[in-house]
Design an enzyme around this catalytic site. Structure first.
Site, PDB file in Angstrom:
ATOM      1  N   SER A  32      33.623  -1.109 -14.797  1.00 29.03           N
ATOM      2  CA  SER A  32      32.408  -1.353 -14.028  1.00 29.03           C
ATOM      3  C   SER A  32      32.769  -2.087 -12.748  1.00 29.03           C
ATOM      4  CB  SER A  32      31.428  -2.197 -14.852  1.00 29.03           C
ATOM      5  OG  SER A  32      30.407  -2.729 -14.029  1.00 29.03           O
TER       6      SER A  32
ATOM      7  N   GLU B   5      31.500  11.134 -21.180  1.00 29.27           N
ATOM      8  CA  GLU B   5      30.189  11.262 -20.545  1.00 29.27           C
ATOM      9  C   GLU B   5      30.184  12.393 -19.522  1.00 29.27           C
ATOM     10  OE1 GLU B   5      28.636   6.646 -20.875  1.00 29.27           O
ATOM     11  OE2 GLU B   5      29.743   7.261 -19.104  1.00 29.27           O
TER      12      GLU B   5
ATOM     13  N   LYS C 194      33.818  -4.369 -18.987  1.00 31.75           N
ATOM     14  CA  LYS C 194      33.463  -3.024 -19.414  1.00 31.75           C
ATOM     15  C   LYS C 194      34.658  -2.085 -19.454  1.00 31.75           C
ATOM     16  CE  LYS C 194      29.929  -1.501 -20.012  1.00 31.75           C
ATOM     17  NZ  LYS C 194      28.984  -0.975 -19.003  1.00 31.75           N
TER      18      LYS C 194
ATOM     19  N   HIS D  59      20.905  13.098 -39.489  1.00 25.26           N
ATOM     20  CA  HIS D  59      19.757  12.498 -38.794  1.00 25.26           C
ATOM     21  C   HIS D  59      20.136  11.165 -38.136  1.00 25.26           C
ATOM     22  CE1 HIS D  59      17.083  15.412 -40.767  1.00 25.26           C
ATOM     23  NE2 HIS D  59      17.787  15.162 -41.866  1.00 25.26           N
TER      24      HIS D  59
END
Length: 471
Positions: free
Chosen positions: A285, A298, A291, A164
């Site tokens: 980025s 992704e 970043k 969970h």
């Protein structure tokens, strides 16, 4: 009335040219050209079959086979010729016939004796799927091997197991990595099932009713590497279950990759910091210089929707069709080809990313050492003291609540504090459970203790070797 082109495979019935827009709309060579190697293989087998029944002479079959070899070589090496010849081809079958006529003159038309494009495309497509499953299987074996290598290297490193999305119990990082590999080995089984589903030769089915020339279907199947022939000519030209099976296997692979991707996106976040992303599989980025983004994961996660969409697309096409071949089935290939290509890329990107990822043992161990993860161990301790588990569960809940009231973690409670909650806490509990003991108790096969995990690594290695030998 205009003169109709004389090289169409179906033109004798028609007086007028097709509408130009419709003609472009109905052509498929732009994508089914991918089946060209299989089309030529089927053509070679068919030429030999026609010789066996006296349609081709020995000289004609020799000339036809030589021409097919030349077409195959030229298509591979002469891109300009391929584009020029394919410009007017309706589909891959038309392309080969045009090229044969270019090489052999009228003899090139003879090869189509007794056969239909309906059975040709079904046969070509089955051969593609059989080869495609083997290609993807190689990628999955490499992916499992990369997970196995990391599991061997990190044996002994604990992590916080979760349910969970909440910390649950300590496990070994190796146990987590092996869990991913288990899912991918099931995907290999589904690929094998898809290949078996495709392993039946439709040639000799004609357009739907069979063949009038007493063709030897079994010999054609053997020539093409099939283990059997299809049982019913009507079913053979319309069956695309093998394509559904393959797309289902690809969807399963993509879903497992997406789950793995989600794990690593989380692991790479500052909140977890379980891994250091490899530069080779990350991007930055355009605005924020600090970043390092997990773009490989992704994109894998994002592309999964396309794979599932391909399966749904074919299911939707098939559900509305009457029995026998329908032109709608031309729509079976583009989505499958794309899904195959995408999944292959997804797998190999994942292989590289897993192999290059650095795990942060300190962060993993710190999370696994959260006292909350040891609550089940306390309940198990009480069970060993003779307390029924449901009662032990309640006692541990009260213990945690008491710790919260005191602003402590439960490990900081004194023995008198614990004995106020239950007299079953005795002196030997003072050492308290820890990460190592919590993991060490899970000695059942398939558990997270070191020895069963070590055994699981050895068993997985053996299974991967056998699966690789079967390719």
């Amino acid at each position: 009335m205009t003169d109709r082109k004389d090289d169409r495979l179906w033109g004798g019935r028609f007086e007028r040219e097709p509408n130009a827009r419709f003609d472009a709309f109905q052509r498929s060579f732009s994508f089914d050209r991918r089946l060209l190697p299989y089309e030529i293989a089927v053509d070679r087998a068919w030429a030999k079959a026609l010789e066996r029944i006296g349609i081709f002479t020995a000289t004609e079959v020799k000339q036809t086979l030589a021409a097919l070899d030349k077409i195959a070589e030229r298509a591979q090496n002469d891109h300009a010729w391929l584009e020029k010849t394919g410009a007017d081809a309706e589909d891959v079958h038309h392309f080969v016939e045009k090229a044969l006529v270019e090489e052999l003159g009228p003899l090139g038309w003879k090869l189509h004796t007794g056969r239909s494009r309906n059975e040709l495309v079904a046969t070509d497509f089955r051969l593609f799927v059989i080869d495609a499953t083997a290609q993807v299987k190689r990628g999955l074996l490499a992916l499992c091997d990369s997970l196995l290598s990391q599991a061997k290297a990190k044996l002994g490193v604990p992590m916080a197991g979760m349910t969970h999305m909440q910390h649950a119990q300590p496990i070994l990082l190796s146990h987590f990595l092996l869990a991913q590999a288990e899912a991918f080995t099931r995907d290999i089984t589904r690929l094998q099932n898809a290949a078996a589903s495709a392993d039946a030769c439709p040639m000799g089915s004609g357009a739907l009713a069979g063949n009038s020339f007493a063709i030897n279907r079994e010999s054609i199947a053997r020539d093409l590497g099939f283990s059997k022939i299809t049982a019913n000519s009507l079913d053979a030209v319309s069956d695309r279950d093998f394509a559904l099976d393959y797309l289902f296997a690809l969807s399963g692979i993509a879903t497992h990759l997406s789950r793995l991707a989600e794990d690593f996106v989380l692991f790479a976040s500052q909140e977890f910091s379980y891994v250091i992303l490899p530069d080779e599989y990350s991007t930055g980025s355009s605005l924020m210089p600090q970043k390092k983004n997990p773009d490989c994961w992704e994109l894998i996660r994002g592309k999964t929707g396309r794979i599932i969409g391909a399966l749904l697309s074919l299911l939707t096409t098939l559900k509305g069709l009457p029995t026998s071949y329908q032109r709608d089935l031309q729509e079976d290939k583009e989505a499958l080809f794309s899904a195959h290509d995408q999944v292959e890329d997804m797998i190999w990107v994942a292989v590289g990313a897993i192999t290059s990822t650095t795990f942060r043992d300190d962060r993993l161990r710190a999370a696994a050492s959260n006292p909350a993860l040891l609550a089940t161990e306390v309940a198990d301790y009480l069970v060993h003291q003779g307390v029924a588990f449901r009662q032990a569960h309640d006692i541990v809940g009260k213990m945690l609540r008491e710790a919260e009231k005191q602003g402590k973690n439960w490990l900081e409670l004194t023995l008198p504090d614990l004995q106020k909650i239950s007299p079953h806490f005795v002196e030997d509990f003072s050492a308290g459970p820890n990460v190592e003991t919590a993991i060490a108790t899970k000695v059942v096969m398939g558990g997270t203790a070191t020895e069963p995990v070590r055994a699981a690594i050895a068993m997985l290695k053996n299974r991967l070797t056998k699966l690789g030998d079967a390719l």
